[in-house]
Design an enzyme around this catalytic site. Sequence first.
Site, PDB file in Angstrom:
ATOM      1  N   HIS A   1      28.985   5.534  24.488  1.00 22.11           N
ATOM      2  CA  HIS A   1      27.546   5.816  24.394  1.00 22.11           C
ATOM      3  C   HIS A   1      26.949   5.184  23.135  1.00 22.11           C
ATOM      4  O   HIS A   1      26.125   5.794  22.460  1.00 22.11           O
ATOM      5  CB  HIS A   1      27.264   7.330  24.395  1.00 22.11           C
ATOM      6  CG  HIS A   1      27.844   8.022  25.586  1.00 22.11           C
ATOM      7  ND1 HIS A   1      27.905   9.382  25.696  1.00 22.11           N
ATOM      8  CD2 HIS A   1      28.378   7.548  26.716  1.00 22.11           C
ATOM      9  CE1 HIS A   1      28.464   9.716  26.840  1.00 22.11           C
ATOM     10  NE2 HIS A   1      28.757   8.611  27.489  1.00 22.11           N
TER      11      HIS A   1
ATOM     12  N   HIS B   1      35.667  20.716  30.868  1.00 15.80           N
ATOM     13  CA  HIS B   1      34.422  19.985  30.581  1.00 15.80           C
ATOM     14  C   HIS B   1      34.264  18.929  31.682  1.00 15.80           C
ATOM     15  O   HIS B   1      35.218  18.201  31.979  1.00 15.80           O
ATOM     16  CB  HIS B   1      34.567  19.337  29.209  1.00 15.80           C
ATOM     17  CG  HIS B   1      33.414  18.520  28.740  1.00 15.80           C
ATOM     18  ND1 HIS B   1      32.121  18.715  29.150  1.00 15.80           N
ATOM     19  CD2 HIS B   1      33.364  17.503  27.828  1.00 15.80           C
ATOM     20  CE1 HIS B   1      31.335  17.841  28.534  1.00 15.80           C
ATOM     21  NE2 HIS B   1      32.066  17.093  27.733  1.00 15.80           N
TER      22      HIS B   1
ATOM     23  N   GLU C   1      32.193  16.266  31.728  1.00 14.17           N
ATOM     24  CA  GLU C   1      31.849  14.877  31.396  1.00 14.17           C
ATOM     25  C   GLU C   1      32.960  13.972  31.941  1.00 14.17           C
ATOM     26  O   GLU C   1      34.150  14.313  31.893  1.00 14.17           O
ATOM     27  CB  GLU C   1      31.651  14.682  29.891  1.00 14.17           C
ATOM     28  CG  GLU C   1      31.057  13.308  29.591  1.00 14.17           C
ATOM     29  CD  GLU C   1      30.445  13.155  28.208  1.00 14.17           C
ATOM     30  OE1 GLU C   1      30.676  13.975  27.325  1.00 14.17           O
ATOM     31  OE2 GLU C   1      29.699  12.147  28.034  1.00 14.17           O
TER      32      GLU C   1
ATOM     33  N   ASP D   1      34.646  11.433  31.233  1.00 21.47           N
ATOM     34  CA  ASP D   1      35.870  10.990  30.556  1.00 21.47           C
ATOM     35  C   ASP D   1      37.003  12.001  30.771  1.00 21.47           C
ATOM     36  O   ASP D   1      38.176  11.664  30.596  1.00 21.47           O
ATOM     37  CB  ASP D   1      35.643  10.708  29.057  1.00 21.47           C
ATOM     38  CG  ASP D   1      34.885  11.794  28.320  1.00 21.47           C
ATOM     39  OD1 ASP D   1      34.233  12.637  28.967  1.00 21.47           O
ATOM     40  OD2 ASP D   1      34.933  11.808  27.074  1.00 21.47           O
TER      41      ASP D   1
ATOM     42  N   HIS E   1      30.771  19.869  24.115  1.00 21.05           N
ATOM     43  CA  HIS E   1      29.624  19.076  23.751  1.00 21.05           C
ATOM     44  C   HIS E   1      28.520  19.062  24.823  1.00 21.05           C
ATOM     45  O   HIS E   1      27.455  18.495  24.616  1.00 21.05           O
ATOM     46  CB  HIS E   1      30.207  17.681  23.439  1.00 21.05           C
ATOM     47  CG  HIS E   1      29.559  16.454  23.893  1.00 21.05           C
ATOM     48  ND1 HIS E   1      30.093  15.559  24.769  1.00 21.05           N
ATOM     49  CD2 HIS E   1      28.377  15.937  23.515  1.00 21.05           C
ATOM     50  CE1 HIS E   1      29.302  14.538  24.919  1.00 21.05           C
ATOM     51  NE2 HIS E   1      28.244  14.725  24.179  1.00 21.05           N
TER      52      HIS E   1
ATOM     53  N   ASP F   1      36.744  18.585  23.859  1.00 22.17           N
ATOM     54  CA  ASP F   1      36.131  17.664  22.885  1.00 22.17           C
ATOM     55  C   ASP F   1      36.306  18.148  21.437  1.00 22.17           C
ATOM     56  O   ASP F   1      36.375  17.325  20.501  1.00 22.17           O
ATOM     57  CB  ASP F   1      34.628  17.514  23.165  1.00 22.17           C
ATOM     58  CG  ASP F   1      34.337  16.472  24.241  1.00 22.17           C
ATOM     59  OD1 ASP F   1      35.210  15.634  24.531  1.00 22.17           O
ATOM     60  OD2 ASP F   1      33.219  16.506  24.791  1.00 22.17           O
TER      61      ASP F   1
ATOM     62  N   TYR G   1      33.963  11.260  14.860  1.00 23.26           N
ATOM     63  CA  TYR G   1      33.725  11.904  16.156  1.00 23.26           C
ATOM     64  C   TYR G   1      32.774  13.085  15.987  1.00 23.26           C
ATOM     65  O   TYR G   1      31.804  13.242  16.730  1.00 23.26           O
ATOM     66  CB  TYR G   1      35.070  12.375  16.734  1.00 23.26           C
ATOM     67  CG  TYR G   1      34.967  12.911  18.131  1.00 23.26           C
ATOM     68  CD1 TYR G   1      35.098  12.066  19.226  1.00 23.26           C
ATOM     69  CD2 TYR G   1      34.710  14.245  18.371  1.00 23.26           C
ATOM     70  CE1 TYR G   1      34.993  12.542  20.514  1.00 23.26           C
ATOM     71  CE2 TYR G   1      34.593  14.740  19.653  1.00 23.26           C
ATOM     72  CZ  TYR G   1      34.745  13.885  20.722  1.00 23.26           C
ATOM     73  OH  TYR G   1      34.619  14.363  22.002  1.00 23.26           O
TER      74      TYR G   1
ATOM     75  N   HIS H   1      40.887  14.313  23.226  1.00 21.88           N
ATOM     76  CA  HIS H   1      40.832  12.956  22.666  1.00 21.88           C
ATOM     77  C   HIS H   1      41.716  12.922  21.416  1.00 21.88           C
ATOM     78  O   HIS H   1      41.621  13.808  20.562  1.00 21.88           O
ATOM     79  CB  HIS H   1      39.410  12.591  22.221  1.00 21.88           C
ATOM     80  CG  HIS H   1      38.410  12.512  23.334  1.00 21.88           C
ATOM     81  ND1 HIS H   1      38.493  11.604  24.359  1.00 21.88           N
ATOM     82  CD2 HIS H   1      37.281  13.225  23.571  1.00 21.88           C
ATOM     83  CE1 HIS H   1      37.459  11.757  25.181  1.00 21.88           C
ATOM     84  NE2 HIS H   1      36.711  12.739  24.731  1.00 21.88           N
TER      85      HIS H   1
HETATM   86 FE1  FEO Z   1      31.915  15.330  26.191  1.00 23.92          FE
HETATM   87 FE2  FEO Z   1      34.941  13.725  25.768  1.00 23.92          FE
HETATM   88  O1  FEO Z   1      33.374  14.267  26.667  1.00 23.92           O
END
Ligand code: FEO
Length: 394
Positions: free
Chosen positions: A25, A79, A81, A83, A144, A163, A191, A222
């Site tokens: 992003h 989550h 999202e 990814d 997030h 996250d 991050y 991550h």
């Molecule tokens: Fe909010 Fe790693 O995605």
Amino acid sequence: MLNAIEISPDIWWVGGIDWNERSFHGYTTEKGITYNAYLIMDEKITLIDTAKATFTDEFLQRISQVVDPSKIDVVITNHVEMDHSGSLPAIHKIAPNATIYASAGAGVNEVRAHFGIEATPVKSGETLSIGKRTLTFVTTPMVHWPDNMVTYSDVDKILFSNDAFGQHFASTKRFDDENDLCEVYKQAKKYYANIVWPYGMQAKKALDVVKTLDLNMICPSHGVIWRSHIADILDKYEAWTTYQMQDKAVVVFDSMWHSTEAMAREITDAFIKEGIPAELIDVKHMHVSDIILEMCDAKYVAVGSPTLNSNMMPTVAGFLTYMRGLSPNNSMRIGLAFGSYGWAPLGPKQVYAELENAKFQLPVPVVAQQWIPSEENLAELQDTVCKMIEAAQE
Ligand code: FEO
């Protein structure tokens, strides 16, 4: 391909490693990204999160090294999202009877909106027995997205934090103590500053819950797993979520014919002369996500722009727009707007307005210099910086 890794008895890392992804992003990910997913081999075979869709094959191969993916009984979607959920449709297709859990409301709605799949809702504090283990879900909205939650395994004392506590850091080594810790902390801070910063209050609430847990590991979605430095990363999150600042200055500028640059250099030197570490940043040469990393804990922020076509420089505007979106709490931060002009001081005035809107303390008026600063003009900037430092001490 890196094999699945048993990170704790009967718990396997089965995620994906995105060695060459350099942007998330618009935030630069110079160390790549990992999409961590975890497989728990209990009576009910449980998968925690998945991987980005482009990593579905490698993710399924890793699961297959441990168990036939069709035997998965439970999928926890911490989550939605993409990814973390991009490979959820593939798992759903292979193991159609697996129960997919997501947070009540936002999580379930997002799974349906993205994939047309019905998930089972769980509320904060709810538990799920998967055999020897009981999993507890704690919602962490806005860390997030609205749907975020974390999952705690009591037997293992492991928090699957999604996250939170993550870093964009690709490595074959899964644990904090196996990697270059300075780089891992830097990436954790970058991050936080670029992803979590707008949600500091929510992150603090989540942190307060996490601090009550007995923890052997924090497994984010991550980067590396925290096992040897849990207290350190919690301390860092405490500092970041409470907006603690260092006695340091960042001076961010762009310049056309070196007038604003000369001012920026003088301001930087003035801070150093006063014993305050300072960093001079030309926006042309540093990505905004790295500037944010440098400024997120800086007490002093000076931003300079010349005047171009009755505006501040688009590069400076880009930085300020990006910063505004991250909504940093600037009320304790001391700002300075400066810059040069030919016939109308509009660039530096626009910078001042942006800093004012962003709630910086602005103890001195905008410093706008016509044409080229003289030695005397530059010397006056020492007083300007001293006033900023005095304001910080009031
Ligand atoms: Fe909010 Fe790693 O995605």
